[in-house]
Design a protein around this motif. Sequence first.
Motif, short mmCIF file in Angstrom:
data_model
loop_
_atom_site.label_atom_id
_atom_site.label_comp_id
_atom_site.label_asym_id
_atom_site.label_seq_id
_atom_site.Cartn_x
_atom_site.Cartn_y
_atom_site.Cartn_z
N PRO A 131 0.77 -1.24 0.00
CA PRO A 131 0.00 0.00 0.00
C PRO A 131 0.80 1.29 0.00
CG PRO A 131 0.02 -0.99 2.19
CD PRO A 131 0.90 -1.83 1.33
N VAL A 132 0.12 2.37 -0.40
CA VAL A 132 0.60 3.73 -0.14
C VAL A 132 -0.48 4.46 0.68
CG1 VAL A 132 2.19 4.00 -2.09
CG2 VAL A 132 -0.24 4.49 -2.41
N ASP A 133 -1.28 3.65 1.40
CA ASP A 133 -2.42 4.21 2.14
C ASP A 133 -1.99 5.27 3.16
OD1 ASP A 133 -1.17 2.13 3.53
OD2 ASP A 133 -2.94 1.72 4.75
N LEU A 134 -0.81 5.08 3.77
CA LEU A 134 -0.39 6.04 4.80
C LEU A 134 -0.02 7.38 4.18
CD1 LEU A 134 1.76 3.63 7.02
CD2 LEU A 134 -0.65 4.26 7.27
N HIS A 135 0.55 7.35 2.96
CA HIS A 135 0.83 8.61 2.25
C HIS A 135 -0.49 9.35 2.02
CE1 HIS A 135 4.72 6.95 0.17
NE2 HIS A 135 4.27 6.02 0.97
N VAL A 171 6.07 3.26 10.85
CA VAL A 171 7.12 4.07 10.24
C VAL A 171 7.16 3.80 8.74
CG1 VAL A 171 9.60 4.52 10.18
CG2 VAL A 171 8.47 4.05 12.36
N THR A 172 7.05 4.85 7.96
CA THR A 172 7.15 4.71 6.51
C THR A 172 8.13 5.74 5.95
OG1 THR A 172 5.98 5.11 4.40
CG2 THR A 172 4.85 5.86 6.39
N VAL A 173 9.14 5.21 5.27
CA VAL A 173 10.19 6.08 4.72
C VAL A 173 9.60 6.95 3.61
CG1 VAL A 173 12.38 6.06 3.44
CG2 VAL A 173 12.01 4.45 5.32
N GLY A 174 9.00 6.31 2.62
CA GLY A 174 8.43 7.07 1.50
C GLY A 174 7.31 7.99 1.95
N GLY A 175 6.49 7.53 2.89
CA GLY A 175 5.40 8.37 3.40
C GLY A 175 5.94 9.62 4.06
N THR A 314 16.24 -3.62 6.75
CA THR A 314 15.73 -4.75 5.96
C THR A 314 16.51 -4.90 4.65
OG1 THR A 314 13.80 -5.63 4.80
CG2 THR A 314 13.88 -3.25 5.02
N ASP A 315 17.03 -3.78 4.12
CA ASP A 315 17.77 -3.84 2.86
C ASP A 315 19.14 -4.51 3.00
OD1 ASP A 315 15.66 -2.64 1.62
OD2 ASP A 315 16.62 -0.69 1.33
N MET A 316 19.54 -4.86 4.24
CA MET A 316 20.80 -5.61 4.46
C MET A 316 20.54 -7.05 4.89
SD MET A 316 23.76 -4.31 3.85
CE MET A 316 24.70 -5.52 4.80
N THR A 336 10.89 -7.80 10.18
CA THR A 336 9.67 -7.15 10.68
C THR A 336 9.13 -6.08 9.73
OG1 THR A 336 10.70 -5.30 11.86
CG2 THR A 336 10.61 -7.40 13.04
N ILE A 337 9.83 -5.77 8.65
CA ILE A 337 9.38 -4.67 7.78
C ILE A 337 8.52 -5.18 6.61
CG2 ILE A 337 10.09 -2.64 6.44
CD1 ILE A 337 11.02 -2.42 9.33
N PHE A 338 9.01 -6.18 5.89
CA PHE A 338 8.25 -6.72 4.76
C PHE A 338 7.92 -8.19 5.01
CE2 PHE A 338 10.67 -3.21 2.79
CZ PHE A 338 9.60 -2.48 2.27
C1 UD1 Z 1 11.97 2.46 1.47
C2 UD1 Z 1 13.20 2.07 0.68
C3 UD1 Z 1 13.37 0.57 0.67
C4 UD1 Z 1 13.38 0.02 2.10
C5 UD1 Z 1 12.18 0.51 2.87
C6 UD1 Z 1 12.22 0.12 4.34
C7 UD1 Z 1 13.31 3.85 -0.97
C8 UD1 Z 1 13.17 4.26 -2.40
N1 UD1 Z 1 13.03 2.57 -0.69
O1 UD1 Z 1 10.84 1.91 0.82
O2 UD1 Z 1 14.60 0.24 0.01
O3 UD1 Z 1 13.38 -1.39 2.08
O4 UD1 Z 1 12.09 1.95 2.81
O5 UD1 Z 1 13.37 0.62 4.94
O6 UD1 Z 1 13.69 4.64 -0.12
N2 UD1 Z 1 3.49 0.69 4.36
C9 UD1 Z 1 2.11 0.70 4.48
N3 UD1 Z 1 1.42 1.77 3.96
C10 UD1 Z 1 2.05 2.82 3.37
C11 UD1 Z 1 3.46 2.80 3.27
C12 UD1 Z 1 4.15 1.72 3.77
O7 UD1 Z 1 1.51 -0.23 5.00
O8 UD1 Z 1 1.38 3.75 2.92
C13 UD1 Z 1 4.25 -0.47 4.89
C14 UD1 Z 1 5.01 -1.20 3.81
O9 UD1 Z 1 4.21 -2.15 3.16
C15 UD1 Z 1 6.14 -1.82 4.61
C16 UD1 Z 1 6.42 -0.78 5.68
O10 UD1 Z 1 5.26 0.04 5.74
O11 UD1 Z 1 5.70 -3.01 5.22
C17 UD1 Z 1 7.63 0.10 5.43
O12 UD1 Z 1 7.52 0.65 4.14
P1 UD1 Z 1 8.19 2.06 3.75
O13 UD1 Z 1 9.10 2.50 4.85
O14 UD1 Z 1 7.13 2.98 3.30
O15 UD1 Z 1 9.11 1.63 2.52
P2 UD1 Z 1 9.38 2.43 1.18
O16 UD1 Z 1 9.40 3.90 1.44
O17 UD1 Z 1 8.48 1.92 0.11
#
Ligand code: UD1
Length: 428
Positions: A131-135, A171-175, A314-316, A336-338
């Motif tokens: 998802p991108v629901d949190l964004h 915690v969401t990096v992209g969000g 998680t990327d390591m 714990t992340i994916f």
């Molecule tokens: C970024 C990194 C990726 C890394 C990840 C976690 C980039 C381009 N990519 O990905 O390499 O593995 O962080 O460190 O920087 N989630 C939701 N809803 C949302 C957004 C996220 O449920 O709207 C969940 C995801 O499914 C996942 C977790 O949150 O389980 C973390 O995701 P997120 O931190 O958002 O990862 P990305 O930003 O996609």
Amino acid sequence: MDRILIRGGKPLNGTIHISGAKNAALPLMAASLLTDETLSLANLPHLADISTMANLLSELGVTIGMNGEAGGGGHFGRVFELQADGPIETTAPYDLVRKMRASVLVLGPLLARFGRARVSLPGGCAIGTRPVDLHLKALAQMGAEIELDEGYVEARAPNGLKGAHIVFPMVTVGGTENLLMAAALADGEAVLANAAREPEVADLAHCLVAMGAQIEGIGSDTLRIRGASALHGASYSVVPDRIETGTYAVAAAVTGGELLLKGSRLDLISSVVDVLRGTGVEVSEADGGIRVRQGDEGLKGIDVMTEPFPGFPTDMQAQMMVLMSVAGGASMITETIFENRFMHVPELARMGAQVNVHGSSAIVRGVAGLKGAQVMATDLRASVSLVLAGLAASGETEISRVYHLDRGYERIEDKLAACGADIERVKA
Ligand code: UD1
């Protein structure tokens, strides 16, 4: 499709120049949409994902000048000058977004500056599953009207975005990055609580400050952004890639060699360094980088859990599994992340690794040595774990589907070959 051939068992010795971080570069490039002035970004890595983002931005109307190669000694960080001063399209089409999930990072800046954005949902992705629901929820809290239409997110903020107090439920990096960019041009103050603290998020925040944004709490889990009516141009240099650093640190450890990872910094990977030291690897800051060698006692198993920064990334995870596979004793990895991030396990098993997966945990029993085999890359970090396994293994390893590697590792076979690896790319 290209393949990579490795004849393993050779210790790696020498210097590897660490490139700029892909995951910092992508949001920084998207930030160019926030101003009509030039954003100059240095130390960009040569990677397929960077080209994908450049294609997306130029499709939207951003002009991109490439300012040649910077640096020396085999280090080729590029400089891009990005300027979003002409008419800007606000639709990010499916055929570009599906190639790379990080394309969704154009959503926040487009919406904040132009009051509308139409961005395809990332490939194979539906809200609720990947998802991108949190964004979207956080942007809605800032006043955006959001609908889903034919696979696209349709977002509108005709009167601009407004400050809000946003608490991310996870915690969401992209969000965090999307919201930082949106808040920089919003009306009033936005607070992002439970924000991601990854160095790439801090890099974006520092660049936004250089563009005129007011942000407090950079590097912490609470970011306070006072919105501006406009941002200006800036010059910014991308942080070194901590995942590339950690990957080559594992390469030194599993081949029994010694590498200087030039340009990188310990503070970016302290959790990885703690784990490496726990397995018997020697790591020190030296000579403008990080020096890594296997300790005299050999490698021993350790337990690791992936977590948001400053925890173990998680990327390591896949790379560390290779080290555990050739370490003495048993190790456990908990992801714990994916949910589905053990795709490398069956491929590593083909090379003799002994790994049992139970839900989100994997038990790794160290073996005396891995053996070369034909294996297939499934995603970016999984594929580099196969390269590491091939370097450590006896005999020949042939890795297919290496386009995954090219998304995130700059000139990997050149960097490794320069340190003594017997590795070649076979063009299709
Ligand atoms: C970024 C990194 C990726 C890394 C990840 C976690 C980039 C381009 N990519 O990905 O390499 O593995 O962080 O460190 O920087 N989630 C939701 N809803 C949302 C957004 C996220 O449920 O709207 C969940 C995801 O499914 C996942 C977790 O949150 O389980 C973390 O995701 P997120 O931190 O958002 O990862 P990305 O930003 O996609």
